[in-house]
Design an enzyme around this catalytic site. Structure first.
Site, PDB file in Angstrom:
ATOM      1  N   GLN A 258       0.833  -1.200   0.000  1.00 31.07           N
ATOM      2  CA  GLN A 258       0.000   0.000   0.000  1.00 31.07           C
ATOM      3  C   GLN A 258       0.868   1.252   0.000  1.00 31.07           C
ATOM      4  O   GLN A 258       0.599   2.216  -0.716  1.00 31.07           O
ATOM      5  CB  GLN A 258      -0.911  -0.013   1.239  1.00 31.07           C
ATOM      6  CG  GLN A 258      -2.117   0.890   1.120  1.00 31.07           C
ATOM      7  CD  GLN A 258      -3.009   0.477  -0.032  1.00 31.07           C
ATOM      8  OE1 GLN A 258      -3.194  -0.714  -0.285  1.00 31.07           O
ATOM      9  NE2 GLN A 258      -3.533   1.434  -0.753  1.00 31.07           N
ATOM     10  N   HIS A 261       2.476   2.905  -3.256  1.00 28.68           N
ATOM     11  CA  HIS A 261       1.673   3.656  -4.227  1.00 28.68           C
ATOM     12  C   HIS A 261       2.143   5.109  -4.325  1.00 28.68           C
ATOM     13  O   HIS A 261       2.405   5.618  -5.405  1.00 28.68           O
ATOM     14  CB  HIS A 261       0.194   3.667  -3.820  1.00 28.68           C
ATOM     15  CG  HIS A 261      -0.585   2.525  -4.368  1.00 28.68           C
ATOM     16  ND1 HIS A 261      -0.861   2.389  -5.697  1.00 28.68           N
ATOM     17  CD2 HIS A 261      -1.144   1.446  -3.757  1.00 28.68           C
ATOM     18  CE1 HIS A 261      -1.558   1.284  -5.900  1.00 28.68           C
ATOM     19  NE2 HIS A 261      -1.745   0.685  -4.735  1.00 28.68           N
ATOM     20  N   GLU A 326     -10.520   2.196   3.073  1.00 33.88           N
ATOM     21  CA  GLU A 326     -10.739   1.780   1.686  1.00 33.88           C
ATOM     22  C   GLU A 326     -10.564   0.260   1.558  1.00 33.88           C
ATOM     23  O   GLU A 326     -11.443  -0.428   1.063  1.00 33.88           O
ATOM     24  CB  GLU A 326      -9.721   2.506   0.794  1.00 33.88           C
ATOM     25  CG  GLU A 326      -9.843   2.183  -0.675  1.00 33.88           C
ATOM     26  CD  GLU A 326      -8.657   2.706  -1.477  1.00 33.88           C
ATOM     27  OE1 GLU A 326      -7.620   3.064  -0.875  1.00 33.88           O
ATOM     28  OE2 GLU A 326      -8.755   2.738  -2.725  1.00 33.88           O
ATOM     29  N   HIS A 327      -9.418  -0.239   2.016  1.00 37.00           N
ATOM     30  CA  HIS A 327      -9.157  -1.685   2.029  1.00 37.00           C
ATOM     31  C   HIS A 327      -9.054  -2.139   3.479  1.00 37.00           C
ATOM     32  O   HIS A 327      -8.358  -1.513   4.269  1.00 37.00           O
ATOM     33  CB  HIS A 327      -7.823  -2.021   1.347  1.00 37.00           C
ATOM     34  CG  HIS A 327      -7.721  -1.551  -0.068  1.00 37.00           C
ATOM     35  ND1 HIS A 327      -7.044  -0.408  -0.418  1.00 37.00           N
ATOM     36  CD2 HIS A 327      -8.207  -2.066  -1.222  1.00 37.00           C
ATOM     37  CE1 HIS A 327      -7.105  -0.247  -1.734  1.00 37.00           C
ATOM     38  NE2 HIS A 327      -7.815  -1.228  -2.251  1.00 37.00           N
ATOM     39  N   ASP A 360      -6.388  -5.810  -6.062  1.00 38.94           N
ATOM     40  CA  ASP A 360      -6.005  -4.717  -6.964  1.00 38.94           C
ATOM     41  C   ASP A 360      -6.009  -5.183  -8.418  1.00 38.94           C
ATOM     42  O   ASP A 360      -6.177  -4.375  -9.329  1.00 38.94           O
ATOM     43  CB  ASP A 360      -4.603  -4.207  -6.618  1.00 38.94           C
ATOM     44  CG  ASP A 360      -4.573  -3.455  -5.307  1.00 38.94           C
ATOM     45  OD1 ASP A 360      -5.638  -2.940  -4.896  1.00 38.94           O
ATOM     46  OD2 ASP A 360      -3.494  -3.388  -4.676  1.00 38.94           O
ATOM     47  N   HIS A 419     -52.882  20.266  -8.625  1.00 39.87           N
ATOM     48  CA  HIS A 419     -52.537  18.849  -8.470  1.00 39.87           C
ATOM     49  C   HIS A 419     -53.791  18.049  -8.122  1.00 39.87           C
ATOM     50  O   HIS A 419     -54.072  17.007  -8.712  1.00 39.87           O
ATOM     51  CB  HIS A 419     -51.504  18.669  -7.346  1.00 39.87           C
ATOM     52  CG  HIS A 419     -50.099  19.018  -7.739  1.00 39.87           C
ATOM     53  ND1 HIS A 419     -49.730  20.276  -8.133  1.00 39.87           N
ATOM     54  CD2 HIS A 419     -48.979  18.255  -7.795  1.00 39.87           C
ATOM     55  CE1 HIS A 419     -48.424  20.269  -8.409  1.00 39.87           C
ATOM     56  NE2 HIS A 419     -47.952  19.062  -8.213  1.00 39.87           N
TER      57      HIS A 419
END
Lengths: 428, 428
Positions: A258, A261, A326-327, A360, A419
């Site tokens: 991770q 990245h 996220e993960h 991924d 209406h």
């Protein structure tokens, strides 16, 4: 090397808040992006060619705008067979998982004689932004394009800039595998503007997805409303819940995967085992020694990474729900049981043989996921991003007589007499 | 009275484009809204009280911020029984339709031994903005709150300004029926800021929904990312496809019902019957004569309304797909068959006994719908607005051995060596 926290620390709450504070760096490019969009709207293709020559240092003519089938075929031929096979395996798995997501229409007639329904339909046309140059990832092409195809989108228009004329063969190969036949070698805010508003050469789309830099993100914000957009992704992150019974080397590699990245990535280990915490911290150093992107990973771990010691399972779960990662990897004796207590996570990897990296690329679920705690209220990319719903209502005269008077009462209470009359007239 | 167009007109394409040009009036309130949000973040409750005194001309103390159960009970007692019953009927029907939308989790193990799943979960907390004063609609409370309840949202915090101290009893009654027990008498950008960031008295939420004025819409835009928001609704609209076999009076009333909302509303009739076109045009004038909101409806019809004559069914369908209307009425001999050819519409009303007004109040489908052609890529409010997904991945060691190498190949091709190593280490 990596920050060390423990829930027993007196200042833990404050340390945690600092750790998970917003890592996104805001760049205000609203004005230049607005100018680019206005130019593309006014001048169309001419603006596209000019801006591409300027920003991508790559002068193209109008007939070079689109990538030709021959160019795609050449790219396919140029990549090694094992990469072609890997793209194919990933594509098949992504396709299968997203096909399983497809929702069903429904329709029913209730005891009042009212027939109600809900019908899903695909978007007509989608634009896919693919970054060029060094951040050009074939896996992203698959993850963005395949859900659109599975949803039934008839037209996918891909844009990918070719800075200095460089195009990634793997990106073209992935696009080919995903069935994309319409590809333009443009990028930046000008490409987003062309997809949203159309030019003589590029028909407009209904929704634009895919990652991009600050200019691309701002352009998507500015065209939102004219077209749909996906969410603006922040820096990537993983949270690993692990018990004592783990190989610290595996966890160190997961944290590093991770962290490599980007420097603003975040890797967090949460464990109730002080021994594992120590062992992982030690394993990180040795694992980094031979890593090509060691400098980036080390910077990320030092700035945003953490090993957090907790007293028990409950504290670990609470932390994950607080962070809404996220993960999420759950490497415990009962990963399914622990996951049942998780309320917020983009994608969860259960057990000791499910590193985030497999997701991924090749597991099947999408890798475009909510970051920075937005898993509290949003979800990863899916077929739902490329579908929309139309509800249907149909009534027999008797059904209108049965439920109409209540509607008339409410319309009159809201002072919308017209209406009410549109209903009353039909009850005569 | 109303514009008359026909597809056979030589300048039809241009006339149509002018007719459906963006009707939303943009008000740039970004700077004052940013200032209000910053103040609420910095000063919390004190800013809320001060801004409420100023903008709503209603000085409240901190213990008057929340509406008490006694006040809600008093509102319920104050409204007539037929209104209470109408709210109840509408609530039950909205609940039933949204319950039918609830999606199912899934999980499967494929032939590689990979177990993949998708789990839906409700948001923890939702904020519901309800406009105060003249545009305060109990039907909107039901339409926004009930899908959240059905989705399983545990906490719904409602804000409703009380300009000059005036609170609508029906709004409180609808909130009560929808099960909302947390209501604050605040509005504007300050209420949105409080919901997004929290104050000492108001806990933050995860998503904010509900209509509001330009300040509210801009505030929602500015807090987006911190929380989720719903789409920003534009002026309301209806498109009616009708054949010769219709009562022109009914259609005139349907057009007027939409037009009475506001001067920027849009009512369009598409018909292949010149006789019906003539008859509806004539019926409009007489129907307007006794309408309380005749001035608004007439202004809307004159500025944005249209009767469009088409040659045949195919032209009518093409027009509807081009316009992608918020509300679509299909009053033909085969409404289901015609609807099958429709690709874009927010909500469709099929047959001669299904006026849009029944859907505004009591049919069951949501009345919060995509406007201005955004039905091309977005949908009405639903349980999906209050749910999010987490995908799950779990692998046996054998499964990782089967699909891991492909992921490693892609990781290495993307120069993310650390990703590959986190997989390879487990294959030993």
């Amino acid at each position: 090397m990596i920050n060390r926290l423990a829930t027993r620390d007196p200042d833990f709450t404050r340390s945690l808040a600092a750790l998970i504070a917003d890592r996104a760096t805001a760049t205000d490019v609203a004005a230049p992006v607005a100018a680019i969009i206005a130019r593309v709207r006014a001048e169309g293709d001419a603006a596209l060619l000019d801006l591409t020559a300027r920003f991508d240092r790559f002068p193209i003519t109008l007939d070079q705008l689109a990538v030709t089938p021959a160019e795609t075929a050449a790219a396919l031929a140029a990549i090694p067979a094992d990469q072609r096979d890997a793209i194919d395996l990933a594509a098949r798995r992504i396709e299968a998982f997203h096909r399983a997501q497809l929702p069903r229409d429904f329709s029913y007639t209730d005891d009042q004689g009212v027939t109600l329904g809900l019908r899903w339909g695909a978007l007509d046309a989608v634009g896919l932004y693919v970054p060029g140059g060094k951040a050009s990832y074939p896996s992203s092409v698959l993850m963005n394009a395949i859900p659109a195809r599975v949803a039934g989108v008839a037209r996918i228009a891909m844009v990918v800039p070719t800075p200095d004329g460089i195009m990634n063969d793997l990106v073209l190969a992935a696009a080919h595998r995903a069935g994309i036949t319409e590809i333009y070698r443009i990028g930046g805010a000008q490409a987003v503007a062309a997809l949203a508003w159309g030019t003589a050469s590029i028909a407009p789309v209904d929704r634009i997805v895919g990652p991009g830099n600050a200019y691309v993100a701002e352009a998507k914000r500015q065209v939102f409303g004219r077209v749909g957009i996906d969410s603006i992704a922040g820096p990537s992150e993983v949270l690993i819940i692990a018990d004592a019974d783990n190989d610290p080397h595996h966890i160190a590699l997961d944290l590093i995967a991770q962290a490599e990245h980007a420097e603003d990535s975040q890797s967090i280990l949460v464990t109730d085992s002080p021994a594992l915490a120590e062992a992982v911290a030690a394993a990180l150093a040795s694992a980094l020694q031979t890593l090509p992107r060691a400098a980036i990973a080390a910077a990320s771990l030092a700035a945003h990474g953490a090993i957090i010691e907790v007293a028990d399972r409950a504290e670990a779960i609470a932390l994950a729900n607080r962070i809404a990662p996220e993960h999420l990897q759950i490497m415990t004796a009962d990963p399914e049981g622990d996951f049942a207590a998780i309320r917020h996570a983009g994608s969860a990897f259960l057990g000791r043989s499910a590193p985030t990296a497999i997701g991924d690329y090749a597991a099947g679920p999408n890798h475009v996921l909510p970051t920075a705690g937005t898993a509290r209220f949003s979800s990863g990319l899916s077929v739902f991003d490329f579908l929309k719903r139309t509800t249907t209502t149909s009534l027999t005269p008797a059904a209108l007589a049965a439920i109409g008077p209540a509607a008339v009462t409410l319309a009159e209470a809201e002072h919308l007499e017209g209406h009410g009359r549109s209903i009353t007239a039909r009850l005569a």
